[in-house]
Design a protein around this motif. Structure first.
Motif, PDB file in Angstrom:
ATOM      1  N   ILE A  23       0.898  -1.007  -0.186  1.00  0.00           N
ATOM      2  CA  ILE A  23      -0.103   0.097   0.085  1.00  0.00           C
ATOM      3  C   ILE A  23       0.892   1.365  -0.050  1.00  0.00           C
ATOM      4  CG2 ILE A  23      -1.420   1.433   1.472  1.00  0.00           C
ATOM      5  CD1 ILE A  23      -2.715  -1.557   2.339  1.00  0.00           C
ATOM      6  N   ARG A  24       2.055   1.144   0.710  1.00  0.00           N
ATOM      7  CA  ARG A  24       2.834   2.467   1.026  1.00  0.00           C
ATOM      8  C   ARG A  24       3.470   2.636  -0.326  1.00  0.00           C
ATOM      9  NH1 ARG A  24       4.710   2.548   7.152  1.00  0.00           N
ATOM     10  NH2 ARG A  24       2.814   3.476   8.017  1.00  0.00           N
ATOM     11  N   LYS A  25       3.952   1.454  -1.048  1.00  0.00           N
ATOM     12  CA  LYS A  25       4.449   1.563  -2.530  1.00  0.00           C
ATOM     13  C   LYS A  25       3.647   2.108  -3.465  1.00  0.00           C
ATOM     14  CE  LYS A  25       8.565  -1.327  -2.902  1.00  0.00           C
ATOM     15  NZ  LYS A  25       9.151  -2.639  -3.069  1.00  0.00           N
ATOM     16  N   ALA A  26       2.409   2.079  -3.125  1.00  0.00           N
ATOM     17  CA  ALA A  26       1.418   2.506  -4.129  1.00  0.00           C
ATOM     18  C   ALA A  26       0.952   3.939  -3.939  1.00  0.00           C
ATOM     19  CB  ALA A  26       0.235   1.701  -4.294  1.00  0.00           C
ATOM     20  N   GLY A  27       2.043   4.478  -3.054  1.00  0.00           N
ATOM     21  CA  GLY A  27       1.708   5.764  -2.596  1.00  0.00           C
ATOM     22  C   GLY A  27       0.670   6.477  -1.617  1.00  0.00           C
ATOM     23  N   ILE A  28       0.313   5.305  -0.785  1.00  0.00           N
ATOM     24  CA  ILE A  28      -0.788   5.683   0.150  1.00  0.00           C
ATOM     25  C   ILE A  28      -0.071   5.504   1.602  1.00  0.00           C
ATOM     26  CG2 ILE A  28      -3.105   5.006   1.150  1.00  0.00           C
ATOM     27  CD1 ILE A  28      -3.628   3.955  -1.635  1.00  0.00           C
ATOM     28  N   GLU A  29      -0.016   6.387   2.210  1.00  0.00           N
ATOM     29  CA  GLU A  29       0.682   6.481   3.726  1.00  0.00           C
ATOM     30  C   GLU A  29      -0.317   5.993   4.605  1.00  0.00           C
ATOM     31  OE1 GLU A  29       3.589   6.324   5.494  1.00  0.00           O
ATOM     32  OE2 GLU A  29       4.094   6.732   3.669  1.00  0.00           O
ATOM     33  N   LEU A  30      -0.579   4.728   4.875  1.00  0.00           N
ATOM     34  CA  LEU A  30      -1.635   4.447   5.884  1.00  0.00           C
ATOM     35  C   LEU A  30      -0.843   4.497   7.088  1.00  0.00           C
ATOM     36  CD1 LEU A  30      -2.911   0.765   5.373  1.00  0.00           C
ATOM     37  CD2 LEU A  30      -4.155   2.957   5.306  1.00  0.00           C
ATOM     38  N   PRO A  31      -1.672   5.381   8.125  1.00  0.00           N
ATOM     39  CA  PRO A  31      -1.059   5.480   9.250  1.00  0.00           C
ATOM     40  C   PRO A  31      -0.606   4.413  10.282  1.00  0.00           C
ATOM     41  CG  PRO A  31      -3.342   5.947   9.333  1.00  0.00           C
ATOM     42  CD  PRO A  31      -3.070   5.368   8.198  1.00  0.00           C
ATOM     43  N   THR A  32       0.563   4.377  10.935  1.00  0.00           N
ATOM     44  CA  THR A  32       0.819   3.143  11.834  1.00  0.00           C
ATOM     45  C   THR A  32       1.302   3.933  12.930  1.00  0.00           C
ATOM     46  OG1 THR A  32       2.750   3.042  10.647  1.00  0.00           O
ATOM     47  CG2 THR A  32       1.281   1.294  10.209  1.00  0.00           C
ATOM     48  N   PHE A  33       1.380   3.338  14.388  1.00  0.00           N
ATOM     49  CA  PHE A  33       2.267   3.610  15.332  1.00  0.00           C
ATOM     50  C   PHE A  33       3.221   2.483  15.540  1.00  0.00           C
ATOM     51  CE2 PHE A  33      -1.390   6.249  16.775  1.00  0.00           C
ATOM     52  CZ  PHE A  33      -1.009   7.274  16.754  1.00  0.00           C
ATOM     53  N   CYS A  34       2.678   1.286  15.475  1.00  0.00           N
ATOM     54  CA  CYS A  34       3.855   0.153  15.929  1.00  0.00           C
ATOM     55  C   CYS A  34       4.391  -0.359  14.810  1.00  0.00           C
ATOM     56  CB  CYS A  34       2.994  -0.863  16.800  1.00  0.00           C
ATOM     57  SG  CYS A  34       1.784  -1.818  15.633  1.00  0.00           S
ATOM     58  N   TYR A  35       4.155   0.064  13.521  1.00  0.00           N
ATOM     59  CA  TYR A  35       5.318  -0.774  12.583  1.00  0.00           C
ATOM     60  C   TYR A  35       6.399  -0.067  12.126  1.00  0.00           C
ATOM     61  CZ  TYR A  35       6.413  -2.844   8.132  1.00  0.00           C
ATOM     62  OH  TYR A  35       6.960  -3.647   7.244  1.00  0.00           O
ATOM     63  N   HIS A  36       7.588  -0.603  12.197  1.00  0.00           N
ATOM     64  CA  HIS A  36       8.802  -0.199  11.705  1.00  0.00           C
ATOM     65  C   HIS A  36       9.387  -1.329  10.687  1.00  0.00           C
ATOM     66  CE1 HIS A  36       9.395   3.663  13.845  1.00  0.00           C
ATOM     67  NE2 HIS A  36       8.793   3.243  14.615  1.00  0.00           N
ATOM     68  N   SER A  37       9.808  -0.847   9.589  1.00  0.00           N
ATOM     69  CA  SER A  37      10.055  -1.902   8.581  1.00  0.00           C
ATOM     70  C   SER A  37      11.407  -2.690   8.958  1.00  0.00           C
ATOM     71  CB  SER A  37      10.452  -1.305   7.280  1.00  0.00           C
ATOM     72  OG  SER A  37      11.491  -0.185   7.524  1.00  0.00           O
TER      73      SER A  37
END
Ligand code: HC0
Ligand code: SF4
Length: 560
Positions: A23-37
């Protein structure tokens, strides 16, 4: 090629580890607090929920992408759900946003604004827990914790330390050191990486801003700044420049505008460290003693060895870190040249690092209670001071460093990237004009072998303390053998320090490192031993590398 549909549009994917990445690669910055790649997936905050075509809500971070999937990211139901999640978090959160240390950089505040949360229907926080400011480097405020666990996973998974964790359940759940101890009572190494991933003000860096303003406003004090290598390639990010753009001469200009009397370069002291450490290394190599030599410029790493591997303390180089060498020669030598008492010289280190705050407070790095380095400002604190002083970044005109300690070689510059210290020492041992690119880059462990006087010297470089622990275990078991090991606690080395601006995207550390190598490529001199100002310091004060004076002022000892 595999595809799925996001909001009705076909999107290709390959090896993305979860739907969120697609989703992020498709240009949509979905919000997260607990996700870090770079950390394991926790899936707790529920901000990244998406809706599938059957109407199920699924967490994108913990769902693998599948061929033919159809998902929506912003249905009415999802928008409502996300606002509700934020409202519930905010109901349990200390909401003194205007005076919070994370003001301006808080993800919770930003998302509340961006997602249009305009009221909190579930009451106000009532049970306040004590703030832990026992650490020299960071301050923990559990009242602002949203239990995302980012700090816990960072400390455990990247740093391999694990001194903070979840305690209690339900409404009483908190993140805390074991047995509710203070941070200064556990084996925290002050790396600050927990604060770097904390999305709120629950873990922030301890500020030295006020004491620096006090010194600048004291007419009796000569206030001297030194700028660490990694600061110059990150400072501009706060003002719209790309990561890696060099800004050292703009920083000098800003500091002068704030009232600093002199501005020098920590890279000069890094050159000096290369000479002292190179000398120490050759002595050890000749005697076959205390090898491998471990670099000692990262104070979080030094503390890590003190806590966890006391049997390796003799392997640490006895050299003080460059910024502490700087503090020492400034107060013990240069103050006399200036005709000022050491008490009236005020040294401020501008660093990408939080552990340097704790290092500067070590009793042995001062004289009779007067520290060699009086204050340590992180890059972010400097940015805040520039704004507080009303300095307009785009109007700054470049100014040169002051002399004599403003002159450095490429060897000193590259210290700020993982592998830089080792490369700088190797350049000097080699004595030629070669650069040694084998130890550059972002892999956890890098190795190189160089030949000096017919003898092979094996060098290893690690960054991130978990990688360091794994290497130490291998050295201990005898399964690997090295002569020199560079360790930096922060991922990427100092460019990835916890005091740097929060990276806006991935790859920022690499861009900053590239920026340092670009500066190095432009430098007239690549080898630290070619620095004429260093030669002058030896002639006038130190004598020769490893001399008694050098040992007294530039070396140190460690605590088992
Ligand atoms: Fe570093 Fe340093 S290179 S530790 O990473 O060695 O903080 O930038 O200033 O002292 O020079 C940090 C950066 C320094 C020191 C130098 C070293
Ligand atoms: Fe862990 Fe470093 Fe944070 Fe200390 S400063 S709690 S060692 S991540």
């Amino acid at each position: 090629m595999k595809t799925l549909k996001i909001n009705g549009r076909e999107v290709a994917f390959s090896d993305e580890k979860n739907l969120l990445e697609v989703i992020r690669k498709a240009g949509i910055e979905l919000p997260t607090f607990c996700y870090h790649s770079e950390l394991s997936t926790y899936g707790a905050c529920r901000m990244c929920l998406v809706e599938d075509k059957r109407g199920n809500l699924i967490a994108a971070c913990s769902t693998p992408p599948r061929e033919g999937m159809e998902i929506k990211t912003h249905t009415k139901r999802l928008l409502k759900q996300r606002r509700m999640t934020l409202e519930l978090i905010l109901a349990e959160h200390d909401r003194d946003c205007t005076t919070c240390g994370k003001n301006g950089d808080c993800k919770l505040r930003k998302l509340s604004h961006d997602l249009g949360v305009e009221e909190i229907r579930f009451g106000t926080k009532e049970n306040y827990l004590p703030i832990d400011d026992s650490s020299e480097a960071i301050v923990r405020n559990p009242n602002k914790c949203i239990l995302c666990g980012d700090c816990v996973r960072m400390c455990e998974e990247v740093q391999g330390i694990g001194v903070i964790g979840f305690a209690h359940r339900g409404a009483k759940a908190v993140v805390t050191p074991a047995f509710n101890k203070n941070l200064c009572e556990v084996e925290c190494v002050d790396c600050g990486q927990c604060s770097a991933v904390c999305p709120t003000g629950a873990i922030v860096v301890k500020s030295h801003i006020d004491k620096v303003w006090d010194a600048l406003n004291d007419d009796n004090k000569v206030v001297i700044a030194q700028i660490a290598p990694a600061v110059r390639v990150a400072f501009g990010e706060a003002f719209g420049l790309r990561p890696g753009e060099s800004t050292e001469y703009l920083i000098v200009s800003a500091l002068k505008a704030m009232g600093f009397d002199m501005v020098f370069d920590t890279c000069f002291a890094a050159d000096l460290t290369v000479i002292e450490e190179g000398h120490e290394f050759l002595e050890r190599l000749e005697k076959g003693e205390n090898l491998p030599l471990f670099t000692s410029c990262c104070p979080a790493w030094v503390k890590f060895v003190e806590f966890n591997y006391p049997s390796f303390l003799n392997n640490l180089s006895s050299c003080r870190s460059p910024h502490q060498m700087f503090g020492s020669f400034t107060k013990n030598y240069y103050a006399k040249e200036l005709g000022v008492s050491r008490e009236n010289v005020y040294v401020v280190s501008i660093m990408p690092c939080t552990a340097k705050k704790a290092e500067a407070a070590r009793e042995e790095l001062g004289v009779d209670g007067n520290p060699d380095v009086d204050a340590v400002l992180t890059t972010r604190e400097l940015i805040r001071m520039v704004r507080e002083a009303g300095i307009v970044f785009k109007d700054l005109k470049e100014e040169p460093f002051d002399m004599p300690f403003g002159f450095s070689t490429g060897g000193g510059i590259i210290f700020g990237a993982t592998g830089g210290v080792a490369e700088a020492v190797v350049r000097t041992l080699d004595g030629g004009h070669r650069r040694f690119e084998q130890v550059r880059g972002s892999e956890g462990l890098k190795e190189a072998t160089i030949v000096k006087d017919g003898k092979e010297i094996r060098v290893a470089v690690v960054h991130g303390l978990k990688n360091a622990r794994e290497l130490l275990e291998k050295i201990k078991s005898g399964s690997v053998k090295y002569d020199m090991v560079e360790v930096m606690a922060c991922p990427g080395g100092c460019v990835g320090g916890a005091g740097q601006p929060s990276p806006a995207s991935t790859g920022v550390r690499e861009e900053r490192a590239k920026g340092l190598y670009n500066i190095d490529n432009r430098m007239q001199l690549a080898r630290s031993d070619e620095n004429p100002m260093i030669k002058m310091l030896y002639e006038k004060w130190l004598g020769s590398p490893g001399s008694e004076v050098a040992h007294k002022y530039l070396h140190t000892h460690y605590r088992p």
